[in-house]
Design a protein around this motif. Sequence first.
Motif, PDB file in Angstrom:
ATOM      1  N   ARG A  69       0.852  -1.178   0.000  1.00 35.58           N
ATOM      2  CA  ARG A  69       0.000   0.000   0.000  1.00 35.58           C
ATOM      3  C   ARG A  69       0.895   1.238   0.000  1.00 35.58           C
ATOM      4  NH1 ARG A  69      -3.924  -1.205   5.120  1.00 35.58           N
ATOM      5  NH2 ARG A  69      -4.852  -3.176   4.454  1.00 35.58           N
ATOM      6  N   LYS A  70       0.401   2.294  -0.595  1.00 36.03           N
ATOM      7  CA  LYS A  70       1.202   3.512  -0.625  1.00 36.03           C
ATOM      8  C   LYS A  70       1.004   4.259   0.683  1.00 36.03           C
ATOM      9  CE  LYS A  70       2.552   7.356  -3.561  1.00 36.03           C
ATOM     10  NZ  LYS A  70       2.212   8.211  -4.713  1.00 36.03           N
ATOM     11  N   GLU A  71       1.635   3.734   1.734  1.00 35.18           N
ATOM     12  CA  GLU A  71       1.527   4.365   3.039  1.00 35.18           C
ATOM     13  C   GLU A  71       2.570   5.472   3.162  1.00 35.18           C
ATOM     14  OE1 GLU A  71       1.615   1.373   6.054  1.00 35.18           O
ATOM     15  OE2 GLU A  71      -0.410   0.699   5.564  1.00 35.18           O
ATOM     16  N   PRO A  72       2.383   6.384   4.091  1.00 36.03           N
ATOM     17  CA  PRO A  72       3.356   7.475   4.235  1.00 36.03           C
ATOM     18  C   PRO A  72       4.752   6.932   4.492  1.00 36.03           C
ATOM     19  CG  PRO A  72       1.373   7.927   5.512  1.00 36.03           C
ATOM     20  CD  PRO A  72       1.248   6.517   5.029  1.00 36.03           C
ATOM     21  N   PRO A  73       5.764   7.540   3.874  1.00 32.15           N
ATOM     22  CA  PRO A  73       7.150   7.074   4.082  1.00 32.15           C
ATOM     23  C   PRO A  73       7.632   7.434   5.482  1.00 32.15           C
ATOM     24  CG  PRO A  73       7.140   9.144   2.880  1.00 32.15           C
ATOM     25  CD  PRO A  73       5.694   8.737   3.038  1.00 32.15           C
ATOM     26  N   GLY A  74       8.816   6.981   5.814  1.00 35.40           N
ATOM     27  CA  GLY A  74       9.371   7.306   7.123  1.00 35.40           C
ATOM     28  C   GLY A  74      10.662   6.559   7.359  1.00 35.40           C
ATOM     29  N   PRO A  75      11.323   6.848   8.457  1.00 39.13           N
ATOM     30  CA  PRO A  75      12.583   6.169   8.762  1.00 39.13           C
ATOM     31  C   PRO A  75      12.356   4.679   9.003  1.00 39.13           C
ATOM     32  CG  PRO A  75      11.832   7.437  10.656  1.00 39.13           C
ATOM     33  CD  PRO A  75      10.940   7.803   9.523  1.00 39.13           C
TER      34      PRO A  75
END
Length: 507
Positions: free
Chosen positions: A40-46
Amino acid sequence: MGILDLFLQSSSSVSLVGALVVLLLVYLVSSSSFSSQEDRKEPPGPKPLPLLRNLLQFDLKRPYNTLLKLSKKYGSVFTVYMGPKKVVVLAGYKTVKEALINHAEVFGDRDPMQIVEDTQKGHGLLWANGDSWKEMRRFALTNLRDFGMGKRASEDKIIEECDHLIEVLKKYKGEAFDTTQPVNYAVSNIICSIVYGSRFEYNDPEFTSLVDRTNRGIQLVGSPSVQVYNVFPWIGKWFANRKEVHALSTANKKQNLQLFSRLKETLNPQMCRGLVDTFLVRMQNLEESGITNSHFHHDNLLHTVINLFAAGTDTTATTLRWGLLFMAKNPKIQDQVQEELSKVMGERQVQVEDRKNLPFTDAVIHETQRLANIVPMSLPHKTSQDITFQDHFIKKGTTVYPLLTSVLYDESEWERPRSFYPAHFLDKDGKFVKREAFMPFSAGRRACVGESLARMELFIFFTSLLQKFRFTPPPGVSEDELDLTPRVGLTLNPSPHKLSAVPRMLA
């Protein structure tokens, strides 16, 4: 303070090993679901590490700074993992506005921290959800207005309280003093007069203990150890700060129940003195009507009052204290405020209607709110349903932090975001201008219910004090030496400091 240090301070090595084993199991279970969601195109992050995920990357004393830095790398919508808890962060004015206003229903639920869930259990106003929250918010708004919010009645109470505060400051005779207690007591008396129906003397131990405990509790809730407890409650329950928060909460509940009991003894349904009276009358009427499933019950009364007391005391008093500190730090700006007050008002008491004739002073108050950045991460929200937001999928029930510091310091909205610059709120002719990115009270469904009262208080208290006193650093301390680093806490208070309030002769 490191996470491992916190663990070692609070538990034996045996219990630490046990806790880490449980953490490993949590990681193994959750990692499979994490990898399956990557499509799923979930928000990116570290990238999250095993066990603690992104928690080791956080400055737990000032987590908003960590999130602000991460927003520079990952954009205006990104994901971090605070231990096992997945959090979506919203950064920048346009993104926060779009979420809280354009999608108010989806982003309008509250996600209570564990420490709050322990003490309030979903009751009250600030941390509740669903029909109970709707009822309590409607009731609070109605009664705040009925008992003077935004009206001349409140203005008169604030002016009266200013007189009491001015008399206290005069007693210092220009000697340096800590602004915390006198300012907190004065501001708290406004919400007390609306909620309980009367003000208190500044030396009343019942009143001062209630204010001081509330201030201490707000500080502790933002401490590193309580944040770790919120993430890992089964590990952090031995932390001393958690125990103190619970003790403070218990004491405040007990004291409020005593106040309610006294008010109930003298209750006159035809002449309600404040919000508590109105709530008690509503409970009596419902009871007489045989209605037993109402949201008007003792737990909601208790926690709504505690919420209003805390919010009505801490944020406004803290902003006012920042304002006085900024004046001592920026004497030329203080000169301009006092010149405008002398020219327009003379010695006459400032009233709310004078705001339009005091554009520079109004701009200074707004700039104080912006730069002070009292609630940098807002209070945590939660999505009420699945949503695709700015091309990112956010699942129902996800914790969301609208990063208000990124709005108030948004480099694309403010000319000098990190400086005290009243011209942010002035046009080329020196007239006051509103700025859309001015969002210290948050926005949408969870915007501060007492915003109009807080604005009135800040204006009258600030102008009245600047009419009477010049605020300076203590003797032997220069303006440059005044520390603007905020104290660690849920809200950003100034670090401990003293100021001198020197009486001034008005022209």
